[in-house]
Structure formats: structure tokens, C-alpha cells
Design a protein around this motif. Structure first.
Motif, PDB file in Angstrom:
ATOM      1  N   GLU A 112       0.815  -1.216   0.000  1.00  0.00           N
ATOM      2  CA  GLU A 112       0.000   0.000   0.000  1.00  0.00           C
ATOM      3  C   GLU A 112       0.850   1.269   0.000  1.00  0.00           C
ATOM      4  O   GLU A 112       0.306   2.366   0.001  1.00  0.00           O
ATOM      5  N   VAL A 113       2.163   1.083   0.085  1.00  0.00           N
ATOM      6  CA  VAL A 113       3.042   2.259   0.006  1.00  0.00           C
ATOM      7  C   VAL A 113       3.830   2.174  -1.301  1.00  0.00           C
ATOM      8  O   VAL A 113       3.929   1.097  -1.907  1.00  0.00           O
ATOM      9  N   SER A 114       4.393   3.289  -1.717  1.00  0.00           N
ATOM     10  CA  SER A 114       5.158   3.281  -2.973  1.00  0.00           C
ATOM     11  C   SER A 114       6.465   2.532  -2.763  1.00  0.00           C
ATOM     12  O   SER A 114       6.907   2.330  -1.629  1.00  0.00           O
ATOM     13  N   ASP A 115       7.096   2.128  -3.870  1.00  0.00           N
ATOM     14  CA  ASP A 115       8.371   1.407  -3.775  1.00  0.00           C
ATOM     15  C   ASP A 115       9.386   2.230  -2.985  1.00  0.00           C
ATOM     16  O   ASP A 115      10.119   1.690  -2.143  1.00  0.00           O
ATOM     17  N   ALA A 116       9.416   3.535  -3.260  1.00  0.00           N
ATOM     18  CA  ALA A 116      10.402   4.398  -2.591  1.00  0.00           C
ATOM     19  C   ALA A 116      10.126   4.472  -1.093  1.00  0.00           C
ATOM     20  O   ALA A 116      11.041   4.361  -0.266  1.00  0.00           O
ATOM     21  N   GLU A 117       8.839   4.623  -0.746  1.00  0.00           N
ATOM     22  CA  GLU A 117       8.502   4.694   0.688  1.00  0.00           C
ATOM     23  C   GLU A 117       8.849   3.387   1.395  1.00  0.00           C
ATOM     24  O   GLU A 117       9.386   3.367   2.501  1.00  0.00           O
TER      25      GLU A 117
ATOM     26  N   THR B 149       9.199  -8.447  -0.863  1.00  0.00           N
ATOM     27  CA  THR B 149       9.854  -7.136  -0.829  1.00  0.00           C
ATOM     28  C   THR B 149      10.910  -7.105   0.284  1.00  0.00           C
ATOM     29  O   THR B 149      11.999  -6.575   0.095  1.00  0.00           O
ATOM     30  N   ALA B 150      10.565  -7.714   1.441  1.00  0.00           N
ATOM     31  CA  ALA B 150      11.541  -7.765   2.538  1.00  0.00           C
ATOM     32  C   ALA B 150      12.693  -8.689   2.164  1.00  0.00           C
ATOM     33  O   ALA B 150      13.875  -8.367   2.389  1.00  0.00           O
ATOM     34  N   ALA B 151      12.342  -9.839   1.553  1.00  0.00           N
ATOM     35  CA  ALA B 151      13.368 -10.819   1.180  1.00  0.00           C
ATOM     36  C   ALA B 151      14.359 -10.185   0.201  1.00  0.00           C
ATOM     37  O   ALA B 151      15.580 -10.289   0.366  1.00  0.00           O
ATOM     38  N   GLU B 152      13.828  -9.492  -0.810  1.00  0.00           N
ATOM     39  CA  GLU B 152      14.713  -8.884  -1.813  1.00  0.00           C
ATOM     40  C   GLU B 152      15.568  -7.782  -1.207  1.00  0.00           C
ATOM     41  O   GLU B 152      16.737  -7.612  -1.559  1.00  0.00           O
TER      42      GLU B 152
END
Ligand code: N01
Length: 560
Positions: free
Chosen positions: A261-266, A298-301
Motif C-alpha cells: 500500500e506504500v510506494s516502492d520508494a517509501e 519485498t523484505a526478502a529482496e
């Protein structure tokens, strides 16, 4: 049991003098007035921490939450010195607790329990220790920990090894000096990740044998200054309320933000901040890291990219970051300079997926390819026969059969606290409890309080025996599986949560993943409703009663 052995009778026997056993003895002896003892195989208090003394051993729970919360006076009498408590300081804390509560006079040290048998004709437990002494008691509480039965893999040739070898969970009490030695380390779980940088500091060479690559986040340990210690002391009630209201018993909240729900940058920015803050808090940056594959990725990467940035040799970086399971689906380690350690010339990583161990030979480790690693010492950071191992080692026989037979297909336990056919016996942090998925002392206090209330209930109601019903235990095992299935935890198929690290162990997902808050409510509701899921035998009666009989019995005014 041996005819010449002396028998000594008590109301209650607790096995183990760690966090669980100490508090259980206190509650049974000082609150219920029972004649209770602890049988402890070590020569001092500490339980798992009595043995777990490898260099760098330190708890991953933050100090302000890694303690008992049942007494404000006790809380105010102790100060931790660092963000994470080291193993020596944890033993000091537990000695402080034992001395303050005057527990040691009722602890029989150097008493390795070798057999526990429920004598049906007496409704008593007979507990035998290694020297043949037999103790009898109505109540038996196992407080043997979940991670106390060392797993030393059966690798052929170990007995021929000419150097010294160690298991991290059975570390010698005297210092081990690796100076000028070529050391091999097998295992890269939480323990291996903690110990490797410390061995590498002194050893001439460290070879790390990795079977499965693992995530890790910096711990960022630091000394506490006085102002923080004072703050912790003053905020006893707030901290207690916090650890008892979080699903994992840790002293921090899990964010309600969802990763997508947040942007990639956030998101990246939030991961960066959590990486800098360090520790298990990283897992709580987003609410859905453990139940959405997309969020978890996302956390794993993020962590994999950190590994690739930190480790200079690209091949080593690839081997370390080629991780086959979702982040935190295995217990997530935290570290101090683990990945940095691989930048030392004196450290080598061996990928056992590519070239497995063939055997241990007198001079070191021989791989399937024929490559030989010459070693002076070998360290097994290979974990534990978790959750069931410590219980099965007690050689317990209940009403009808030994636990080893009863659990042949996997552990059957109600709430992780009681086992059908094993009357008047309770298991603190047994399989099916949330224990290992939480900050342990918080779970332990809940288990001990519940067990104490249950024993008190039995005493007040003239109950001769209480035991879990098979249907209730089967229902609980199914619920444990359901609770795991809404998370990503079952996806790490080779984890010790599944019993997968021990050859031949039944594959059953053992810890309760539904959270401590929900678990507490379930336990309290069972107690409030007259201990649903348990059967009782009233003193002087021959009939086992289930809950409905029992309510009728109370109603008839026969019992109370
Ligand atoms: O054990 P583990 P641990 N050949 O089972 C490898 C708690 N803890 O002692 O993943 C080669 O996690 C195995 O490989 P694989 C914490 O709850 C807490 O590290 O099975 N390798 C793995 O790499 C933790 O989860 C703290 O493929 C073999 C390693 O050995 C739990 O204890 C600190 C092998 C074992 O990892 C256990 O952690 C430390 C073989 N035959 C531990 N057999 C703190 O709170 C096993 N491995 C700080």
C-alpha cells in the motif's frame, strides 16, 4: 525402578530450573503452599542458558522485554546492561531471581531425570534420576525448554576426528581458544550466524559449511546508559502491558501498514530505517510480511540486496543470498557483522548444496567431490531436536504407554500444555504452544500461571486426576495447523518448526502461530468454562468424568 533406591514424596515435581521451572516452583510453593521441588540436571540455574555458553551467545529478544513481569519489586531490583542480554548476564539474572525468591533450597541440582512413570494404582508420578533415586509426586510439570536437546548430526567418521569438536548448545564452561587454529563450522542458523564472527576474530582460518542460506538483519547491540535503565525501571506497568498485548510478546508493536500500500520508494525507505534500527523489529515494519508472499518478497529482496552489497566476493555473495524460503518463515536470525565476516581472507564459505559432506576424517571434513578441508577444531551449530526432543528424553510413561510410542505419529497435545493419557502432568512451552514464535519469558509466565490456576482448581475441587481428552488434543493440533496455514511459515519445509532437521522425526508443524493474545484468550476461556477439553477423576471415585459429568457432579453438590 531399582529396589534399593530411596523414594521421597512431594506434592509436585518440576523438571528444569530455567525461566519456566523457577517461576513454576515459586507459584506452586509460595502461592499454592505445595511441597514442591525442581530436579535440574545442571549444577546451577539457567536451563537452556546454563548450557548455551558459546562465544557470542546472546538473546535476540530485547532486554527490556526479556524478563519476568509478575513482580514489580523484582523488575525494579534488576538492570540489564545492553540492548540484548548476553548469556552470562541472563544466568546472573536467573540466579538473582532464584536467590531473591529463595528457590535454590528446593532445587536438586545435578539430578538428570532418566524416567517418569505414572503409577495408575497410586495416581502418582514416580520420577527417577540418574543415580537411581526415585521421587514421587501427584503433580509433574516439565519445564525442560524447547531448544535444549542438542542435535549432533550423524555424519560418518566423527569419532575419528583428531581435533576437538563442540556443539554450541553444550559448550564447555571453560574458555575455548581457537587462536592459530583452523576451525570448521557446520550450521548457519541463529546460532551459527552469532558465533561465526567471533570465531573468525581469533582463528587462523574459519571454514563455514552452509547447507541452507539464511536471512539476517543487524542486531545493533549497544550498551544501555543509566537513563534508559531508569526509564525501563519506571515504566514497569507500561512494558508489562505492552508485552502482554503484542502477538509475539515482544516489547514493540507490529505496524498496521501493508507493504504493497506504500510506494516502492517509501517501502524501501521504511526497510532502510528498520535495517538501521536493527533486530527482530525488522519483521514488524509491515503487518503482512508473514502472510502475503508479495509483501514478504519485498523484505526478502531488500535483505538479499544488502547481502550482495556487503559481501565483496560475488560468488560468496551469491551463495549467501540464494535463499530458498520466505523471510522469517524460519526463525529469522539477527547478527553482528555476520556477512562482513566473509570479507576476511581467513574465512571460507562452502556450499553444501553444491558439494555435500561425505564424511569426517581424522584431519577434517571430506566433501563428496573429494575436496578435503583440513581442520583443528569443528563446531556444530546444528540446532536442536526442538520442542519434542527434551520431553521424549525424559522417558515418560503415562496411563497406558510411553510418550515415545504415543507420539510416534507426531506430538498430540492440548494447548501445548497437557497430553491425553498423561494425567496430572503439564508441559510448559510444549509442542502446540506459541512459545518459540514469541518472546519466551512472556509465554512462559502465561503457561505457568494457567497451570498453577488449574492445579489450584483441582485442589479446591478434590480432583484426584485431570487429563486432556483425546478429541480436544486432536482439535488443538488441527487448529495449530490452521493457524500456521494462514501464514507463510509452513513454506519453509525444512525448518525445525516442522521437525524437519531430525531424520525420521514426524513432520508436524509444532508451534502455535495464532499469536499469544489469542492463545491466552483460548486458555482462559477453557479454564472459565470448567476446563473444557479435560477429564477429571474425583477423589474416592473410580469413574473418569468428562466436562459434562463434572458439571453435573458440581451441580449435585458432591464435589465442592
Ligand atoms: O539451529 P537451527 P540454531 N549438515 O536449527 C544446519 C534459538 N536461538 O541453533 O537449514 C549441514 O536454526 C542447518 O541447515 P538447514 C532460535 O529460536 C536463539 O541456529 O537445516 N548442516 C542450519 O543451518 C533458533 O531458531 C538465539 O539446511 C546442518 C543449522 O545447522 C533456534 O535456537 C540464538 C546439518 C541449524 O540451525 C535454533 O537455532 C541462537 C547437517 N547434517 C538460537 N544439520 C537467540 O535468541 C543441521 N545443519 C540469540
Amino acid at each position: 525402578m531399582g529396589e534399593n533406591s530411596k523414594t521421597t514424596a512431594f506434592d509436585a515435581i518440576v523438571i528444569g530450573a530455567g525461566f519456566s521451572g523457577l517461576y513454576q516452583l515459586h507459584r506452586l510453593r509460595d502461592d499454592l503452599g505445595l511441597d514442591a521441588i525442581i530436579l535440574e540436571r545442571g549444577e546451577g540455574v539457567g536451563g537452556t542458558w546454563y548450557w548455551n555458553r558459546y562465544p557470542g551467545a546472546r538473546c535476540d529478544s530485547e532486554s527490556q522485554g526479556y524478563a519476568y513481569f509478575f513482580s514489580r519489586a523484582l523488575h525494579e531490583s534488576w538492570q540489564w546492561s545492553e540492548r540484548y542480554p548476553g548469556h552470562t548476564e541472563i544466568r546472573q539474572y536467573l540466579n538473582h531471581v532464584a536467590d531473591r525468591l529463595d528457590l535454590k533450597k528446593d532445587i536438586f541440582f545435578s539430578s538428570l531425570v532418566s524416567k517418569c512413570t505414572f503409577q495408575v494404582d497410586e495416581n502418582l508420578w514416580h520420577v527417577q534420576v540418574k543415580d537411581g533415586q526415585v521421587y514421587k509426586a501427584k503433580w509433574l510439570v516439565t519445564a525442560v525448554g524447547c531448544l535444549s536437546s542438542a542435535n549432533i548430526p550423524d555424519i560418518s567418521g566423527l569419532s575419528s576426528f583428531s581435533g576437538d569438536w563442540y556443539h554450541t548448545g553444550r559448550w564447555p564452561h571453560e574458555a575455548v581458544d581457537f587462536k592459530d587454529k583452523k576451525v570448521g563450522q557446520i550450521g548457519t542458523g541463529s546460532t551459527g550466524i552469532q558465533i561465526a564472527p567471533i570465531i573468525a576474530d581469533t582463528a587462523a582460518h574459519l571454514t563455514i559449511f552452509q547447507r541452507t542460506a539464511n536471512y539476517s538483519v543487524p542486531a545493533r547491540n549497544a550498551a544501555w546508559d543509566k537513563s534508559y535503565s531508569d526509564w525501563v525501571r519506571e515504566h514497569y506497568l507500561d512494558l508489562k502491558a505492552l508485552v502482554q498485548s503484542t502477538p509475539n510478546g515482544h516489547p514493540f508493536r507490529i505496524s498496521s501498514n501493508l507493504a504493497m500500500e506504500v510506494s516502492d520508494a517509501e517501502r524501501n525507505e521504511m526497510f532502510e530505517r528498520a535495517w538501521e534500527k536493527g533486530g527482530l523489529r525488522f519483521r514488524s515494519v509491515f503487518h503482512d510480511l508473514l502472510n502475503s508472499s508479495q509483501a514478504n518478497n519485498t523484505a526478502a529482496e531488500f535483505i538479499k540486496s544488502k547481502i550482495r552489497k556487503i559481501v565483496k566476493n560475488p560468488e560468496t555473495a551469491h551463495t549467501l543470498s540464494d535463499i530458498d524460503h520466505p523471510y522469517a518463515a524460519k526463525r529469522p536470525p539477527i547478527d553482528t557483522n555476520y556477512f562482513e565476516t566473509f570479507n576476511k581472507q581467513s574465512v571460507t564459505l562452502v556450499d553444501l548444496k553444491v558439494d555435500p559432506i561425505s564424511e569426517i576424517i581424522p584431519s577434517g571434513v571430506l566433501l563428496k567431490s573429494g575436496a578435503e578441508h583440513k581442520l583443528d577444531a569443528l563446531v556444530f551449530a546444528t540446532g536442536f531436536d526442538a520442542m519434542t526432543g527434551p520431553l521424549l528424553n525424559l522417558d515418560i510413561t503415562g496411563r497406558t504407554e510411553p510418550l515415545t510410542d504415543y507420539w510416534r505419529a507426531g506430538p498430540l497435545s492440548y494447548l501445548g500444555l497437557a497430553i491425553p493419557n498423561f494425567p496430572n502432568m503439564f508441559t510448559i512451552t510444549g509442542p502446540g504452544s506459541p512459545s518459540v514464535l514469541t518472546n519466551m519469558p512472556v509465554s512462559i509466565e502465561q503457561h505457568v500461571d494457567w497451570i498453577t490456576d488449574c492445579i489450584n482448581f483441582c485442589m479446591q475441587n478434590d480432583v484426584e486426576t485431570i487429563e486432556a481428552e483425546v478429541g480436544a488434543a486432536e482439535g488443538w493440533v488441527a487448529h495449530v495447523r490452521e493457524a500456521a496455514d494462514v501464514t507463510l511459515l509452513p513454506e519453509a519445509k525444512n525448518s525445525w518448526y516442522w521437525g524437519a532437521n531430525i531424520p525420521g522425526k514426524p513432520r508436524v508443524f509444532m508451534p502455535y502461530a495464532g499469536g499469544l493474545v489469542r492463545y491466552r484468550e483460548i486458555c482462559e476461556s477453557a479454564a472459565r468454562d470448567g476446563y473444557t477439553g479435560f477429564s477429571f477423576l474425583q477423589r474416592g471415585h473410580k469413574k473418569i468424568m468428562n466436562k459434562l459429568d463434572y458439571q453435573q457432579w458440581l451441580y449435585d453438590g458432591l464435589g465442592v
